[in-house]
Structure formats: C-alpha cells, structure tokens
Design an enzyme around this catalytic site. Sequence first.
Site, PDB file in Angstrom:
ATOM      1  N   SER A 234       0.643  -0.908   0.103  1.00 52.49           N
ATOM      2  CA  SER A 234       0.109   0.129  -0.016  1.00 52.49           C
ATOM      3  C   SER A 234       1.015   1.301  -0.222  1.00 52.49           C
ATOM      4  O   SER A 234       2.218   1.429   1.148  1.00 52.49           O
ATOM      5  CB  SER A 234      -0.869  -0.130   1.133  1.00 52.49           C
ATOM      6  OG  SER A 234      -0.172   0.609   1.867  1.00 52.49           O
ATOM      7  N   GLY A 236      -0.912   4.446  -0.054  1.00 52.33           N
ATOM      8  CA  GLY A 236      -1.156   5.835   0.861  1.00 52.33           C
ATOM      9  C   GLY A 236      -1.867   6.321  -0.907  1.00 52.33           C
ATOM     10  O   GLY A 236      -3.005   5.500  -1.051  1.00 52.33           O
ATOM     11  N   GLY A 239      -1.989   5.328  -4.177  1.00 53.04           N
ATOM     12  CA  GLY A 239      -3.082   3.431  -4.261  1.00 53.04           C
ATOM     13  C   GLY A 239      -1.520   1.730  -3.525  1.00 53.04           C
ATOM     14  O   GLY A 239      -1.304   2.455  -2.531  1.00 53.04           O
ATOM     15  N   GLY A 265      -5.975   1.459   4.893  1.00 57.42           N
ATOM     16  CA  GLY A 265      -5.605   0.543   4.855  1.00 57.42           C
ATOM     17  C   GLY A 265      -6.144  -0.459   6.276  1.00 57.42           C
ATOM     18  O   GLY A 265      -5.971  -1.796   5.030  1.00 57.42           O
ATOM     19  N   ASP A 266      -6.717  -0.501   6.242  1.00 53.02           N
ATOM     20  CA  ASP A 266      -7.699  -1.748   7.818  1.00 53.02           C
ATOM     21  C   ASP A 266      -8.254  -2.033   5.790  1.00 53.02           C
ATOM     22  O   ASP A 266      -9.519  -2.851   5.456  1.00 53.02           O
ATOM     23  CB  ASP A 266      -8.754  -1.578   8.356  1.00 53.02           C
ATOM     24  CG  ASP A 266      -7.171  -1.131   9.413  1.00 53.02           C
ATOM     25  OD1 ASP A 266      -6.462  -1.855   9.550  1.00 53.02           O
ATOM     26  OD2 ASP A 266      -7.273  -0.831   9.981  1.00 53.02           O
TER      27      ASP A 266
END
Length: 323
Positions: A234, A236, A239, A265-266
């Site tokens: 990931s 941020g 993408g 993120g989850d």
Amino acid sequence: MSGDIVNGGKPVVTVTLNPAIDQTITVDALTPGSVHRARAVRHNAGGKGVNVASCLADWGTPVVATGLLGAGNAAPFETLFAAKGIADAFLRLAGETRVNIKIADLAANDTTDINLPGLTADDGALQRVRHTLHDLMEPGTTVLLAGSLPDGLPVDAYATLTADLTELGGRVVLDSSGAPLAAALATTGALPHCIKPNRHELEDWAGRPLPTTADLLAAARDLHRRGVAVVVVSLGADGALFVTGDTALRGRLPPVTALSTVGAGDAMVAGLIAAFQEDGDPETLARLSVAFAAAKLRRFGPNLPDPATVRALAAKVELTAMS
C-alpha cells in the site's frame, strides 16, 4: 449486500489479538505545546481485524470476529457487532482493552496517533484462540490475522496460527508489521496466502530503504517467490502495488478529500478479502481493494458507503501493468 460471494458463502474470520478503542479528536490545527479546543470527539471499537470486519459487514460479507477483548470495556465492540451483524467469537480477558488516541488535524489533513498500553496475554489465552479458530474453520475459509501482538504472547504467534489454519485448509491473510510479520515470513512452515505491508513495513522487513517503485516491486516479487501467493504494497494516496502469479499491477484513484484516514489501510485489506470471496482475478483484487480504501476516506470510522457506490469507484480505478 454485494450478491457476489461465491466461495459457498463461508464467513470470513478475522482475528484481532490486540484490539483497541479508537478515540478520534478533531482539531482545526494541531500545534504541539498549545491548548486546543476539539471540534468533535468520536469513539470507535477498533483494531485492524475489527475494522476489516466492519467494512466487510458493510459490503454484505458474512464475518466472524474473534481474538482477545478486555472484559472491563467490551461494550463498544459488542455494540458494533450487534449493529452490523458481525458474529462475536471474541474471548474475554480480565482487564480493559487499550485506547488509541487519534488527533485529526483539519489544517494539515493528517492524523497523529498516540497508542496506549493494552492487555497482557499468556500462552493459555493463545491456546484458547487456537481452539476457537479450530471450531470455526472449514476448508476454503479466509482468515485474517491482523494487528500487533499483546504483551505476553511470543513473537511467532502469527506463524503458529498460520500453520494451524493452513493445515485446516484455510486461506490466511496477514496484516501485521515488525517482528511478528518477520517471524511469520521467516518460518519454515506455512506462509500466509496474502500480506499487505506499506512502504515502511516492507523496508523494515527488507532491512534497507526502498526509495523507488522498482525497489518496492522487487521486494514484493521476492516475497512472492518465497511462497506468499499475493503481495500487496500500500502506497497511501498513490494507491498500491499488487503482485500475484506472473501479474504485477499498480492501482490508484485520484486523491480525495479525506474526512478521516483512520482505518484506510484496513479498508484496503477488506477489499482484498472481498475479492478473494468472489474468487476475483488480479484486476478485481486491485480494483476492489483500492476502491474500499478510497470509499472509507470519505467516512469516519471503519465504515463504507453502499456497495453500489464502492463498485462505481472500483470501475474508475486506474490500473497499470508493471514490468
């Protein structure tokens, strides 16, 4: 409801061994050493696995949440599970679940985290979780192991659980960092099916800076060669990178104004799992996970808008094949 679950409708199982109550305080501008007047204060039952379960429930995926909760302040979790139809299989321990303070700075459009100490667990607690998972498992079940480990548990706890679950036919998604992630990836036993490190977590595992996209991609491919079927990095607002089989993709959406970055993120992990539940191809995996993360940014807490809105975002995700 998403209407697209094809793996027999098996519930996803999320495991959160060190959950938290997220207290999000919104201020106009955070200035260290100054007195602030909060615009708002929100409390959410949190922890990575709980956040993922919440997003999956919004999507319409059946989900069972388990792990370790402090009996002294379990009410916010019980309220969330009841409201969203999440099956509660958490074990209660004496004491209180930790509180994480998150200061949302409207001027800087970012969040400062202050994580307080949590419960202390022991081997007996871990064995109880193992027994609970054994009872929940059937072949083909997707299981998320997520977050940090509480004090008292061995650093290889996730490696142990991954071996157990894989032997029972489960598909393990691991979203952790630091020593627990390193131990799970260094094991001579079964490796997770999927991991989702961010840039810093991947650098921490690699033991070196990874300043370029090519560096990140090389590290992700190294993990894939070691036996992790799906590696997602990931990035941020930029993408994420997706490495699976012979395919490497970059997926991203134009930046959006975020009401809260907490749990983005989850939400991406929830999108990955939603794609797994649909037996989606790499393109579906990339589209759904990026769309889940972007959709969550527009809401406080671990919540998604209706599935049609998320699907519309998924259709707009820009995909680039990486060489």
